[in-house]
Design a protein around this motif. Structure first.
Motif, mmCIF file in Angstrom:
data_model
loop_
_atom_site.group_PDB
_atom_site.id
_atom_site.type_symbol
_atom_site.label_atom_id
_atom_site.label_comp_id
_atom_site.label_asym_id
_atom_site.label_seq_id
_atom_site.Cartn_x
_atom_site.Cartn_y
_atom_site.Cartn_z
ATOM 1 N N GLY A 243 0.818 -1.216 0.000
ATOM 2 C CA GLY A 243 0.000 0.000 0.000
ATOM 3 C C GLY A 243 0.846 1.258 0.000
ATOM 4 N N ILE A 244 1.901 1.259 0.820
ATOM 5 C CA ILE A 244 2.804 2.418 0.855
ATOM 6 C C ILE A 244 3.567 2.534 -0.448
ATOM 7 C CG2 ILE A 244 4.798 3.413 2.012
ATOM 8 C CD1 ILE A 244 2.203 3.540 3.629
ATOM 9 N N ALA A 245 4.023 1.404 -0.999
ATOM 10 C CA ALA A 245 4.810 1.432 -2.245
ATOM 11 C C ALA A 245 4.001 2.008 -3.403
ATOM 12 C CB ALA A 245 5.288 0.016 -2.583
ATOM 13 N N ILE A 246 2.721 1.703 -3.459
ATOM 14 C CA ILE A 246 1.872 2.235 -4.534
ATOM 15 C C ILE A 246 1.834 3.755 -4.481
ATOM 16 C CG2 ILE A 246 -0.531 2.406 -5.331
ATOM 17 C CD1 ILE A 246 -0.864 -0.536 -4.487
ATOM 18 N N VAL A 247 1.723 4.297 -3.263
ATOM 19 C CA VAL A 247 1.692 5.764 -3.119
ATOM 20 C C VAL A 247 3.029 6.369 -3.494
ATOM 21 C CG1 VAL A 247 1.404 7.650 -1.474
ATOM 22 C CG2 VAL A 247 -0.085 5.661 -1.343
#
Length: 251
Positions: A243-247
Protein backbone atom coordinates in the motif's frame (compact mmCIF):
# COMPACT_ATOMS: atom_id res chain seq x y z
CA UNK A 1 -15.61 -43.51 41.20
CA UNK A 2 -15.36 -43.31 37.40
CA UNK A 3 -17.00 -40.74 35.20
CA UNK A 4 -19.95 -41.68 33.02
CA UNK A 5 -20.18 -40.82 29.34
CA UNK A 6 -22.41 -37.79 29.93
CA UNK A 7 -19.96 -36.31 32.44
CA UNK A 8 -17.01 -36.87 30.12
CA UNK A 9 -18.94 -35.25 27.26
CA UNK A 10 -19.56 -32.12 29.39
CA UNK A 11 -15.87 -31.94 30.35
CA UNK A 12 -14.86 -32.22 26.68
CA UNK A 13 -17.36 -29.47 25.82
CA UNK A 14 -15.86 -27.28 28.56
CA UNK A 15 -12.30 -27.83 27.35
CA UNK A 16 -13.21 -27.11 23.73
CA UNK A 17 -15.04 -23.92 24.66
CA UNK A 18 -12.08 -22.68 26.73
CA UNK A 19 -9.69 -23.46 23.88
CA UNK A 20 -11.93 -21.82 21.30
CA UNK A 21 -12.15 -18.57 23.29
CA UNK A 22 -8.39 -18.50 23.79
CA UNK A 23 -7.45 -19.15 20.16
CA UNK A 24 -10.01 -16.60 18.92
CA UNK A 25 -8.64 -14.00 21.36
CA UNK A 26 -5.03 -14.23 20.24
CA UNK A 27 -3.52 -16.68 22.74
CA UNK A 28 -0.47 -18.70 21.76
CA UNK A 29 -0.89 -22.40 20.96
CA UNK A 30 1.00 -23.66 24.00
CA UNK A 31 -1.28 -21.68 26.34
CA UNK A 32 -4.40 -23.08 24.66
CA UNK A 33 -3.26 -26.69 24.89
CA UNK A 34 -1.97 -26.31 28.45
CA UNK A 35 -5.24 -24.74 29.64
CA UNK A 36 -7.36 -27.47 28.04
CA UNK A 37 -5.22 -30.26 29.50
CA UNK A 38 -5.23 -28.71 32.99
CA UNK A 39 -9.02 -28.33 32.97
CA UNK A 40 -9.47 -31.94 31.84
CA UNK A 41 -7.05 -33.27 34.47
CA UNK A 42 -8.75 -31.23 37.21
CA UNK A 43 -12.05 -32.96 36.47
CA UNK A 44 -10.59 -36.45 36.42
CA UNK A 45 -9.63 -36.85 32.75
CA UNK A 46 -5.80 -36.99 32.92
CA UNK A 47 -5.30 -38.81 29.61
CA UNK A 48 -6.95 -36.18 27.40
CA UNK A 49 -5.35 -35.44 24.04
CA UNK A 50 -5.41 -32.10 22.20
CA UNK A 51 -4.13 -30.72 18.92
CA UNK A 52 -4.43 -26.97 18.30
CA UNK A 53 -3.82 -24.93 15.16
CA UNK A 54 -4.80 -21.33 14.39
CA UNK A 55 -7.83 -22.57 12.44
CA UNK A 56 -9.06 -25.49 14.52
CA UNK A 57 -8.94 -27.52 17.73
CA UNK A 58 -9.03 -31.32 17.98
CA UNK A 59 -9.68 -32.77 21.44
CA UNK A 60 -10.33 -36.22 22.85
CA UNK A 61 -10.80 -37.47 26.41
CA UNK A 62 -8.35 -40.34 25.78
CA UNK A 63 -6.64 -42.27 22.99
CA UNK A 64 -9.60 -44.58 22.40
CA UNK A 65 -12.57 -42.17 22.29
CA UNK A 66 -13.55 -40.26 19.19
CA UNK A 67 -12.00 -36.83 18.88
CA UNK A 68 -14.11 -33.68 18.54
CA UNK A 69 -13.24 -30.78 16.29
CA UNK A 70 -13.95 -27.07 16.64
CA UNK A 71 -13.38 -24.91 13.56
CA UNK A 72 -11.94 -21.43 14.22
CA UNK A 73 -12.80 -19.09 11.35
CA UNK A 74 -12.09 -15.68 12.86
CA UNK A 75 -9.35 -14.52 15.18
CA UNK A 76 -8.71 -11.19 16.86
CA UNK A 77 -6.78 -9.76 19.80
CA UNK A 78 -8.65 -9.65 23.10
CA UNK A 79 -6.20 -10.21 25.94
CA UNK A 80 -8.88 -9.50 28.53
CA UNK A 81 -10.74 -12.65 27.48
CA UNK A 82 -7.46 -14.58 27.64
CA UNK A 83 -6.94 -13.34 31.22
CA UNK A 84 -10.51 -14.24 32.22
CA UNK A 85 -10.24 -17.79 30.83
CA UNK A 86 -6.91 -18.22 32.61
CA UNK A 87 -8.56 -17.09 35.85
CA UNK A 88 -11.42 -19.56 35.40
CA UNK A 89 -8.88 -22.31 34.67
CA UNK A 90 -7.05 -21.56 37.94
CA UNK A 91 -10.34 -21.65 39.86
CA UNK A 92 -11.06 -25.06 38.33
CA UNK A 93 -7.59 -26.32 39.33
CA UNK A 94 -8.24 -25.22 42.91
CA UNK A 95 -11.57 -27.08 42.92
CA UNK A 96 -13.66 -23.94 43.28
CA UNK A 97 -15.91 -24.54 40.23
CA UNK A 98 -17.97 -27.45 38.99
CA UNK A 99 -18.20 -28.34 35.31
CA UNK A 100 -21.60 -26.66 34.96
CA UNK A 101 -20.48 -23.50 36.76
CA UNK A 102 -17.36 -23.25 34.61
CA UNK A 103 -19.39 -23.82 31.44
CA UNK A 104 -21.83 -21.09 32.39
CA UNK A 105 -19.00 -18.62 33.02
CA UNK A 106 -17.20 -19.47 29.78
CA UNK A 107 -20.39 -19.12 27.73
CA UNK A 108 -20.83 -15.61 29.16
CA UNK A 109 -17.23 -14.77 28.23
CA UNK A 110 -17.70 -16.15 24.70
CA UNK A 111 -20.77 -13.96 24.12
CA UNK A 112 -19.38 -10.84 25.82
CA UNK A 113 -18.03 -7.97 23.77
CA UNK A 114 -15.08 -6.80 25.85
CA UNK A 115 -13.40 -4.78 23.10
CA UNK A 116 -12.82 -1.09 23.66
CA UNK A 117 -15.21 1.32 21.89
CA UNK A 118 -14.27 2.14 18.30
CA UNK A 119 -13.62 5.79 19.10
CA UNK A 120 -11.13 4.78 21.80
CA UNK A 121 -9.36 2.34 19.47
CA UNK A 122 -9.01 5.06 16.84
CA UNK A 123 -7.87 7.65 19.38
CA UNK A 124 -5.33 5.23 20.83
CA UNK A 125 -3.92 4.45 17.37
CA UNK A 126 -3.73 8.17 16.65
CA UNK A 127 -1.84 9.00 19.85
CA UNK A 128 0.40 5.95 19.45
CA UNK A 129 1.35 7.06 15.93
CA UNK A 130 2.41 10.46 17.20
CA UNK A 131 4.39 8.91 20.06
CA UNK A 132 6.12 6.50 17.69
CA UNK A 133 7.22 9.48 15.61
CA UNK A 134 8.88 11.11 18.62
CA UNK A 135 10.41 7.77 19.63
CA UNK A 136 11.92 7.52 16.14
CA UNK A 137 13.52 10.93 16.78
CA UNK A 138 11.16 12.89 14.56
CA UNK A 139 10.41 16.58 15.05
CA UNK A 140 7.38 17.85 16.93
CA UNK A 141 6.07 19.55 13.79
CA UNK A 142 5.33 16.07 12.37
CA UNK A 143 3.52 14.89 15.52
CA UNK A 144 0.07 16.09 14.38
CA UNK A 145 0.39 14.79 10.77
CA UNK A 146 1.40 11.37 12.13
CA UNK A 147 -1.55 11.37 14.54
CA UNK A 148 -4.01 12.27 11.78
CA UNK A 149 -2.66 9.70 9.32
CA UNK A 150 -2.47 6.95 11.95
CA UNK A 151 -5.95 7.63 13.31
CA UNK A 152 -7.60 7.78 9.89
CA UNK A 153 -5.71 4.66 8.77
CA UNK A 154 -6.89 2.71 11.82
CA UNK A 155 -10.47 3.91 11.37
CA UNK A 156 -10.43 2.89 7.73
CA UNK A 157 -9.02 -0.53 8.56
CA UNK A 158 -11.70 -1.19 11.21
CA UNK A 159 -14.57 -0.27 8.89
CA UNK A 160 -13.13 -1.91 5.78
CA UNK A 161 -12.54 -5.16 7.66
CA UNK A 162 -16.27 -5.35 8.41
CA UNK A 163 -17.05 -5.51 4.69
CA UNK A 164 -13.84 -7.02 3.29
CA UNK A 165 -13.39 -10.33 5.11
CA UNK A 166 -9.88 -10.80 3.70
CA UNK A 167 -8.03 -8.53 6.11
CA UNK A 168 -4.97 -8.16 3.87
CA UNK A 169 -6.98 -6.06 1.42
CA UNK A 170 -8.24 -3.88 4.26
CA UNK A 171 -4.69 -3.44 5.55
CA UNK A 172 -3.36 -2.66 2.08
CA UNK A 173 -6.01 -0.03 1.39
CA UNK A 174 -5.54 1.52 4.84
CA UNK A 175 -1.78 1.78 4.42
CA UNK A 176 -2.33 3.28 0.97
CA UNK A 177 -4.50 6.01 2.50
CA UNK A 178 -1.88 6.58 5.21
CA UNK A 179 0.73 7.08 2.51
CA UNK A 180 -1.47 9.58 0.67
CA UNK A 181 -2.18 11.55 3.85
CA UNK A 182 1.53 11.64 4.70
CA UNK A 183 2.39 12.82 1.19
CA UNK A 184 -0.36 15.45 1.38
CA UNK A 185 1.03 16.78 4.66
CA UNK A 186 4.46 17.20 3.04
CA UNK A 187 2.97 18.80 -0.08
CA UNK A 188 1.04 21.37 1.97
CA UNK A 189 4.01 22.12 4.23
CA UNK A 190 2.20 20.74 7.28
CA UNK A 191 4.82 17.98 7.69
CA UNK A 192 8.56 17.78 7.10
CA UNK A 193 9.73 14.14 7.07
CA UNK A 194 7.70 11.85 4.82
CA UNK A 195 9.48 8.64 5.84
CA UNK A 196 9.02 9.08 9.57
CA UNK A 197 5.38 10.11 9.24
CA UNK A 198 4.61 7.01 7.18
CA UNK A 199 6.56 4.63 9.43
CA UNK A 200 4.96 6.01 12.59
CA UNK A 201 1.44 5.98 11.14
CA UNK A 202 1.51 2.34 10.00
CA UNK A 203 2.80 1.05 13.35
CA UNK A 204 -0.73 0.42 14.75
CA UNK A 205 -1.34 -1.91 11.79
CA UNK A 206 1.84 -3.95 12.38
CA UNK A 207 0.99 -7.48 13.68
CA UNK A 208 3.20 -7.37 16.77
CA UNK A 209 1.25 -9.94 18.83
CA UNK A 210 1.07 -12.31 15.86
CA UNK A 211 4.85 -12.18 15.37
CA UNK A 212 5.44 -12.71 19.09
CA UNK A 213 3.09 -15.73 19.19
CA UNK A 214 4.71 -17.20 16.07
CA UNK A 215 8.14 -17.05 17.72
CA UNK A 216 6.80 -18.50 21.00
CA UNK A 217 5.07 -21.36 19.17
CA UNK A 218 8.28 -22.06 17.25
CA UNK A 219 10.27 -22.19 20.50
CA UNK A 220 7.65 -24.48 22.07
CA UNK A 221 7.82 -26.90 19.13
CA UNK A 222 4.42 -26.09 17.61
CA UNK A 223 5.82 -25.89 14.10
CA UNK A 224 2.54 -25.90 12.19
CA UNK A 225 1.06 -23.05 14.24
CA UNK A 226 4.34 -21.12 14.13
CA UNK A 227 4.53 -21.34 10.34
CA UNK A 228 0.85 -20.42 9.92
CA UNK A 229 1.11 -17.37 12.19
CA UNK A 230 4.44 -16.39 10.64
CA UNK A 231 2.88 -16.54 7.16
CA UNK A 232 -0.08 -14.48 8.40
CA UNK A 233 2.30 -11.84 9.80
CA UNK A 234 4.35 -11.86 6.59
CA UNK A 235 1.26 -11.31 4.41
CA UNK A 236 0.14 -8.46 6.68
CA UNK A 237 3.57 -6.83 6.38
CA UNK A 238 3.43 -7.36 2.61
CA UNK A 239 -0.02 -5.73 2.41
CA UNK A 240 1.17 -2.71 4.42
CA UNK A 241 4.34 -2.37 2.36
CA UNK A 242 2.47 -2.73 -0.92
CA UNK A 243 0.00 0.00 0.00
CA UNK A 244 2.80 2.42 0.85
CA UNK A 245 4.81 1.43 -2.24
CA UNK A 246 1.87 2.23 -4.53
CA UNK A 247 1.69 5.76 -3.12
CA UNK A 248 5.44 6.33 -3.28
CA UNK A 249 5.49 5.20 -6.90
CA UNK A 250 3.24 8.12 -7.90
CA UNK A 251 4.85 10.97 -5.93
Amino acid sequence: MGLNNNQIARIVELCLLAGEILIKSGAETSRVEDTMMRIAASFGVPEAQSFVTPTGIVFSSNREDRAKLVRVAERSTDLEKVAIVNSISRQISRGELTVEEALAQLKKVAKANLAYPLWLQILSASVASGCFLIMFQGVWQDFIPAMIAGGIGQMLFIYLHKYIKVKFFAEGLSSCVIGMLAALSIYTGFGTDLDLIIISSVMPLVPGLLITNAVRDLMDGHLMSALAKGADAFLTALAIGSGIAIVLAFI
